[in-house]
Every structure is written in structure tokens, then in C-alpha cells.
Design an enzyme around this catalytic site. Structure first.
Site, PDB file in Angstrom:
ATOM      1  N   GLU A  38     -14.584  48.706  35.377  1.00 51.16           N
ATOM      2  CA  GLU A  38     -13.608  47.864  34.680  1.00 51.16           C
ATOM      3  C   GLU A  38     -12.945  47.012  35.629  1.00 51.16           C
ATOM      4  O   GLU A  38     -12.345  45.928  35.690  1.00 51.16           O
ATOM      5  CB  GLU A  38     -12.756  48.571  33.785  1.00 51.16           C
ATOM      6  CG  GLU A  38     -12.897  48.469  32.186  1.00 51.16           C
ATOM      7  CD  GLU A  38     -12.100  49.490  31.554  1.00 51.16           C
ATOM      8  OE1 GLU A  38     -10.985  48.957  31.034  1.00 51.16           O
ATOM      9  OE2 GLU A  38     -12.495  50.673  31.459  1.00 51.16           O
ATOM     10  N   SER A  85      14.066  55.115  68.486  1.00 51.31           N
ATOM     11  CA  SER A  85      13.219  56.361  68.820  1.00 51.31           C
ATOM     12  C   SER A  85      14.073  57.513  68.349  1.00 51.31           C
ATOM     13  O   SER A  85      15.303  57.346  67.813  1.00 51.31           O
ATOM     14  CB  SER A  85      12.656  56.494  70.052  1.00 51.31           C
ATOM     15  OG  SER A  85      13.487  56.305  70.953  1.00 51.31           O
ATOM     16  N   GLU A 117      12.329  64.849  55.925  1.00 50.95           N
ATOM     17  CA  GLU A 117      10.963  64.486  55.593  1.00 50.95           C
ATOM     18  C   GLU A 117      10.069  64.805  56.739  1.00 50.95           C
ATOM     19  O   GLU A 117      10.586  64.997  57.854  1.00 50.95           O
ATOM     20  CB  GLU A 117      10.671  63.245  55.103  1.00 50.95           C
ATOM     21  CG  GLU A 117      10.890  62.210  56.277  1.00 50.95           C
ATOM     22  CD  GLU A 117      10.645  60.581  55.756  1.00 50.95           C
ATOM     23  OE1 GLU A 117       9.644  60.428  55.212  1.00 50.95           O
ATOM     24  OE2 GLU A 117      11.592  60.022  55.761  1.00 50.95           O
ATOM     25  N   LYS A 119       7.757  64.686  59.837  1.00 48.83           N
ATOM     26  CA  LYS A 119       7.261  63.818  60.808  1.00 48.83           C
ATOM     27  C   LYS A 119       6.039  63.482  60.923  1.00 48.83           C
ATOM     28  O   LYS A 119       5.108  63.962  61.321  1.00 48.83           O
ATOM     29  CB  LYS A 119       7.992  64.058  62.336  1.00 48.83           C
ATOM     30  CG  LYS A 119       7.880  62.830  63.483  1.00 48.83           C
ATOM     31  CD  LYS A 119       8.887  63.277  64.579  1.00 48.83           C
ATOM     32  CE  LYS A 119       8.947  62.436  65.553  1.00 48.83           C
ATOM     33  NZ  LYS A 119       7.777  61.665  66.063  1.00 48.83           N
ATOM     34  N   LYS A 319      11.017  69.049  66.124  1.00 44.33           N
ATOM     35  CA  LYS A 319       9.622  69.163  66.354  1.00 44.33           C
ATOM     36  C   LYS A 319       9.229  70.428  66.234  1.00 44.33           C
ATOM     37  O   LYS A 319       9.801  71.674  66.684  1.00 44.33           O
ATOM     38  CB  LYS A 319       9.320  68.707  67.867  1.00 44.33           C
ATOM     39  CG  LYS A 319       9.747  67.267  67.898  1.00 44.33           C
ATOM     40  CD  LYS A 319       8.507  66.113  67.765  1.00 44.33           C
ATOM     41  CE  LYS A 319       7.922  66.092  69.103  1.00 44.33           C
ATOM     42  NZ  LYS A 319       6.831  65.051  68.962  1.00 44.33           N
TER      43      LYS A 319
END
Ligand code: IVH
Length: 669
Positions: A38, A85, A117, A119, A319
Site C-alpha cells: 500500500e 563537547s 541517556e 552516550k 564513560k
């Protein structure tokens, strides 16, 4: 020039809206409402109108995603506001220190509300919308100036080309920032395809995303599976958007994809727990992340906090400890693949990384070698990611031994000594000598491999021996081997020789797709070989096919069509095919079973570890008329599930798709 009538004009506008709407359902919400057929019908109608009235076409038309003309180079774009950054932390203590500084600067005692959130490990980009229309997209570059990659970004299906009327009115200029990534599953599939076609594979998902986006030809970008995750807007004083959370809600409403693991958390304890949680689920995610970004949610507070040098004081990148290790480069070897691609391989002091001893790492290509500035004896940081060959992340310059030599790219092929060249638009160097021993070896291994003539027992070692002892100088020679010739080879027992001769005998009956794949024509892997076998049905017809015919077979295109035609015009190739015939290869005709079979018309997706390789089940399903695709969508009929299924399983459950195991599949056929 003919002008469209009012009705056509209205139809056209409506079609654009409709297609953009269904695009969003499919690519962002993962919840299509209409079938692919479709959708195609709507798209065809749009194209038809645009063909009649080319002057109607606007940049926000869904037809404009397909890929514009290639450009010569990317123009520089200065970001209106710099793309900053992030400061980094790696421990709980360092994060607590960040939190303390935030309290101090804001002069408050209460717990701070942070938004967290993942990275994402991709390429940062900025999208500019003027009066609601996507007009410009750029890479981050050095943060101040990036490159104009608008045409390439337009090809990413989950980037909205047009925002709502309200957004256009409220924010005549909107700068959305985020990360372009390639999913792990898509990356693996793409690499498999590149390898199969004789191209050099991509290093990792980040290079996959960055390399695909920085192609001068947007058609290449369009063919790559990329995704954009929005993580913010460039300025923080927009009407009605007082904080990061409302900004995310706004972006979602406008059709942007945002990450599913965004959390609003008060205080450092909860934030710490979230970091632990992300560490634990990291491996299950279908995209690479290298940490967690923590931002102060409130924009007014962000402004008070401001920035130092290039990083904001209101955000931090926490990190992960990388799965890396230190090793020493003892040597660099240049390996030559079957298509002549030359890859530098670092020979390392054997080192354990995440439970495995590593002694080789890929240095990918000349650009990478130059970037790292590798010297012999260098101490390097290596990383192992999944099943791919480990890579060298960086050189520890401080530990470079005195008088060490820089590693130079060879000018001549390390195997045959012929000159090597770097072809236009390729990262790799190639040896173009078809008689190069390393290539002959590679071609022989490919010829005998599972997806080729499937000659069990013929691996790297034996291939090398056969060539060295001059028993084989091209793959077709295999069909003339005698047991007595094999017996004198090192480590070759009677039984082993017998088994090999029997395996070669069996392989003479290989079906057409395997034969075509085994020839090793550049660009023709398993999938293309099958398409060719299906289309032509006989080897003879394929050999005499012209370029126009080949070009129009789905999945072939003009580059591969050219390769096929040239392959069959080369004398030595024709002679080899003749030799294969004399050696007893049957070259049977091929009858497609695709439209018949018990699974005809059914779409399957495979996930998890099964009792046999995935390709086995793929073939089983296809041989019975079914189709296998990589991603679960509204069109999927069945998900074949093994042990430890991935995210596809969750998605299938969400969409209510029938999930089956191996036994159920066997029962179905
Ligand atoms: S926010 C000023 N959120 O990290 C803050 N950045 O060091 C702007 N990145 O190259 C960045 N995932 O591409 C933010 N969820 C995320 C991110 C993210 C990855 C990258 C970004 C940039 C780098 C910043």
C-alpha cells in the site's frame, strides 16, 4: 509547462502528508498501519504526479530522500552556536564531584534533577529547520565548523523533512542536534555483504555511520541503514520549552526518534543506579554506547552554570570502562585478500582482552595507519568488540622506543611484488595482478567454501599447501586431483586424502547459485548469485547475458553488471570454466522454488542462537518459498527464535507476531 488543476494539487499535498505520516509510523514509531504494498502504491502515485509536474517538487517531498547527484566535496558550515563537547568522568567519586560543583555554582542544597541517556557511539550532526522545513544538515566537525551533508541526511528515513504547522510558527528557526548511528545488527549484515562482495569491511558501527554519511554520493548513503537519535536543541530559551524533558517531549511530538532509555532522576544515588543499569544492559542494545550522558534538566540552571572552554558545566559524559588492554606492536603484516584488497594487520604481543587472548589487530587501511602514526615497537591500546577482529584504538606515544621506525605502506604487493594502487573512492589499496599467489589462495578458499562448492576439509592450510606444491594453480584444478598426489603432503593421512577426494566428487554436483558464487566475481556474493541463477536458470544464459539485461535484475545494478560481463570476456576465466566442465562439474539448470513451497509468501525473521548456522535456516526457509529479512516489522509473519534472542524478540512480542522454534519450523515444512 502544464499547470496542475486544483484537485491534482490538493491530491499531491495530501499524498505528501500521508507518506510522511506512514514513514514516521514505520521508521520512528515502529508501528506501521499499512502494508509495504500500500505504501508503494502511495509512493508511485506521488512519483507520477511529480513526473507530470516537476515544478511541484519541494525539498520536503518524500521522493527527495532517494539520493541527489554526487557532490565534489562538502562545503564548510559554521555552526550558529558551537557544538560543545562533554567533560568526562569514569567513577562514582568523580561523578559526585561533578554534582558538588553544580550545587556550589547554583548555590542550592536540594538534590538536582538530572536527565540521563546513553552516550551513543556515532556521528554528531545538526539539523536546521526553517519555518518547519529541513533546510540544512551538518556534521559537528571541530565544534565550530562542520561539513554540509544535507543531501546525505535527507536519505535517513527517520529524519523528519517537515515539522508541524505549530512548530513552524513557534520556532521559525530550530536547530536539532543528535547522533547518527548504525545498528549493530545492520552493521553486521552490511559487513557480511561487503565481504561477500569482495569489498573491505567497515571497522565498527561508528565508522559505519561516519563513513556512510561522508560519502560524496548520497545514493550510497541512501543504501546504508542509518538512524538519527535526537538529543537536544541548540539553544535553550525557546518558548514553552523550559527544560530538557519538555524538549524531548516536543521532539517526539514532531516525529524525531529519541532514545528509549532517557530517564529523569533526582539526586546522585538514582543517577548512579541508572549508570549501573546501563552497564548491565549495554550488551543487549542493538546500538553501541560508550557511557551515559547526564544533564541538569532545568534550562535556567543550565544558563547559570554556563560553560568552561569547550564543555558545558551542566553536563557530563560518564564513560564505561572500555574493554581495552595494552599491548605492543611487534610487526605489521600486509595481508592480501582474494580480490586483491590489502589490509595492514598488527602482530601483537599476545594480550588478554575481555577473556580472549589477542595477537592480531586490524589497522584497516592507509588512512588509519596514518592517523595512528604507527611505529614498530609502539605500545598501543587495543579493543575487542564482539566477534570482529580486534582493533588498535590509539598509540601511547610516551612509551615509544627510541629509534623506532614508522610503518610504511608498501608500494608493491607483499605476495607477488606487483605495484599496488588505491582506486578512486576506495579506502583500500589493491593488487591488480590476477596471478598473485595470495589472491589465488584466497580465490581457492572462497571457491571451496561453504557457500561455494562446499568442499569439506579444504581450509586455509591445505589451500596454501596445494598451491605451494603446484598441485593447484587455479580452482578448477581441484577436479583433477588424485589421491596419490595428496598423500606426500605434510600431515596428510590416507583417510584424510580419501575424504578430500570424496568431498570434491560430491561438489561436482553443486547447484547453480553455488557455482556462480564460487567464481568470485567482484560484487557477486551469495544473494546476487541466487538472483542470477533464478533469472537465467542456466549457466550458459548467464555467460552470454548482456549488460542491459543484467543491470535490470534486482540487486545487480550497473557496477556488478559490468563486472559480470568483463569476467566472462576474460580468456583465462572462459578457459577455467571449460576446465571445470572437463573436470566433471555438472552445471545443472536451476529451477526456482520461491513462489511455490509451503512457506510461500511468508516473511521470517531469525533471532538468537540456533542448532545450525543462521544461513542454514535462511536457506531452508527460502528453499520452501519463504523470505527472510533482518528486521521485525508489521510485515513479519514469523520470528524463528533460538537461545538468547536479541531485541527482535521483544519487538516481535510487542507487535504480536507468532514466535516459533526450530521444531515448529520443521513441522511447517
Ligand atoms: S549531549 C553539550 N547527548 O558526545 C552537550 N551528546 O562530547 C551536547 N553524544 O560528539 C551533547 N550521545 O555526539 C549528548 N545522548 C547524547 C550523546 C552525545 C553521544 C556525543 C556527541 C558529541 C559528544 C559530546
Amino acid at each position: 509547462m502544464t499547470l496542475p488543476d486544483k484537485k491534482t494539487l490538493a491530491d499531491y499535498e495530501q499524498l505528501k502528508e500521508k507518506i510522511n505520516y506512514h514513514n514516521r509510523l514505520y521508521y520512528v514509531d515502529d508501528h506501521p498501519e499499512i502494508s509495504d504494498a500500500e505504501y508503494d502504491r502511495l509512493f508511485d502515485r506521488l512519483l507520477e504526479i511529480e513526473k507530470h509536474y516537476p515544478e511541484l517538487v519541494t525539498p520536503d517531498s518524500p521522493s527527495q530522500r532517494v539520493g541527489a547527484e554526487p557532490s565534489k566535496k562538502f562545503e564548510p558550515v559554521r555552526h550558529r552556536l558551537p557544538m560543545l563537547s562533554l567533560q568526562k568522568v569514569t567513577t562514582v567519586e568523580e561523578f559526585a564531584e561533578f554534582d558538588r560543583r553544580v550545587h556550589e555554582a547554583l548555590e542550592i542544597k536540594e538534590d538536582i534533577t538530572y536527565i540521563t541517556e546513553p552516550k551513543l557511539d556515532g556521528l554528531a550532526v545538526e539539523l536546521i529547520y526553517e519555518k518547519g522545513l529541513f533546510v540544512l544538515g551538518a556534521t559537528r566537525g571541530d565544534g565550530v565548523t562542520g561539513e554540509n551533508i544535507t543531501a546525505n541526511l535527507r536519505t535517513i528515513r527517520n529524519i523528519p523533512l517537515k515539522l508541524s504547522k505549530q512548530a513552524a510558527r513557534d520556532y521559525p528557526l530550530l536547530e536539532v542536534r543528535g547522533e547518527v548511528i548504525m545498528r549493530k545488527s545492520a552493521f553486521e549484515k552490511l559487513n557480511h555483504k561487503l565481504l561477500e562482495q569482495g569489498f573491505s569491511p567497515l571497522a565498527n558501527t561508528r565508522n559505519g555511520a561516519a563513513g556512510s554519511l561522508r560519502q560524496l554520493d548520497p545514493k550510497i548513503t541512501a543504501s546504508r541503514p542509518l538512524l538519527f537519535f535526537a538529543y537536544g536543541i541548540s539553544h535553550t530559551n525557546l518558548k514553552g520549552l523550559p527544560d530538557q524533558k519538555t524538549t524531548f517531549d516536543f521532539l517526539i511530538k514532531e516525529g524525531f526518534l529519541t532514545n528509549e532509555h532517557i530517564r529523569l532522576l533526582k539526586g546522585i544515588d538514582k543517577t548512579e543506579k541508572e549508570f549501573t543499569r546501563l552497564t548491565e544492559i549495554r550488551a543487549e542494545l542493538d546500538y553501541d554506547i560508550d557511557g551515559m550522558v547526564v544533564k541538569v534538566n532545568n534550562f535556567a540552571w543550565q544558563e547559570i552554570l554556563g560553560q568552561i572552554s569547550r564543555a558545558p558545566r551542566w553536563a557530563v559524559a560518564w564513560k564505561f570502562k572500555a574493554e581495552t588492554a595494552e599491548s605492543v606492536i611487534q610487526n605489521v603484516e600486509f595481508s592480501v585478500g582474494r580480490t586483491g584488497v590489502i589490509t595492514p594487520i598488527a602482530k601483537l604481543k599476545p594480550t588478554r582482552v575481555s577473556g580472549v587472548t589477542v595477537s592480531n589487530a586490524s589497522l584497516h587501511n592507509e588512512d588509519e595507519l596514518k592517523r595512528l602514526d604507527v611505529h614498530l615497537g609502539d605500545t598501543v591500546i587495543i579493543r575487542r568488540a564482539g566477534e570482529v577482529i580486534p582493533e588498535v584504538l590509539e598509540v601511547v606515544i610516551a612509551e615509544r622506543p627510541a629509534n623506532s621506525h614508522r610503518v610504511k605502506y608498501p608500494l608493491k604487493c607483499p605476495s607477488c611484488g606487483e605495484k599496488i594502487i588505491r582506486l578512486e573512492g576506495e579506502a583500500a589499496h589493491r593488487c591488480l595482478n590476477p596471478a598473485c599467489p595470495a589472491q589465488i589462495e584466497g580465490r581457492l578458499i572462497h571457491f571451496a567454501s561453504k557457500s561455494g562448492f562446499d568442499i569439506e576439509g579444504l581450509g586455509d592450510k591445505l589451500a596454501r599447501q596445494l598451491i605451494k606444491e603446484k598441485l593447484v594453480s587455479e580452482p578448477a584444478d581441484l577436479f583433477f586431483l588424485k589421491k596419490e598426489q595428496l598423500l606426500p603432503l605434510e600431515l596428510m593421512a590416507d583417510k584424510k586424502a580419501q575424504n578430500l577426494i570424496e568431498a570434491i566428487a560430491r561438489s561436482r554436483k553443486a547447484d547453480l547459485p553455488r557455482i556462480i558464487n564460487a567464481l568470485g566475481i567482484i560484487g557477486v556474493g551469495e544473494t546476487a548469485a541466487r538472483a542470477l541463477a533464478e533469472y537465467f536458470g542456466s549457466f550458459k544464459k548467464l555467460m552470454t547475458a548482456d549488460r542491459e539485461t543484467l543491470e535490470h535484475i534486482p540487486g545487480i545494478g550497473n557496477v556488478i553488471a559490468n563486472n559480470i560481463v568483463s569476467f566472462f570476456t576474460v580468456d583465462s576465466n572462459r578457459r577455467m570454466i571449460e576446465k571445470m566442465k572437463q573436470g566433471g562439474v555438472v552445471f545443472p539448470d536451476y529451477v526456482s522454488v520461491k513462489t511455490e513451497g509451503r512457506l510461500a509468501g511468508k516473511n521470517f525473521v531469525i533471532t538468537g542462537t540456533l542448532s545450525q548456522p543462521r544461513n542454514y535456516f535462511k536457506k531452508l526457509i527460502e528453499d520452501n518459498g519463504g523470505k527472510v529479512s533482518a528486521t521485525v516489522s508489521g510485515n513479519t509473519d514469523f520470528v524463528l527464535m533460538g537461545v538468547d534472542p536479541g531485541s527482535k524478540f521483544d519487538k516481535a512480542k510487542k507487535l504480536g507476531i507468532t514466535i516459533i522454534d526450530e521444531n515448529e519450523l520443521r513441522k511447517m515444512i
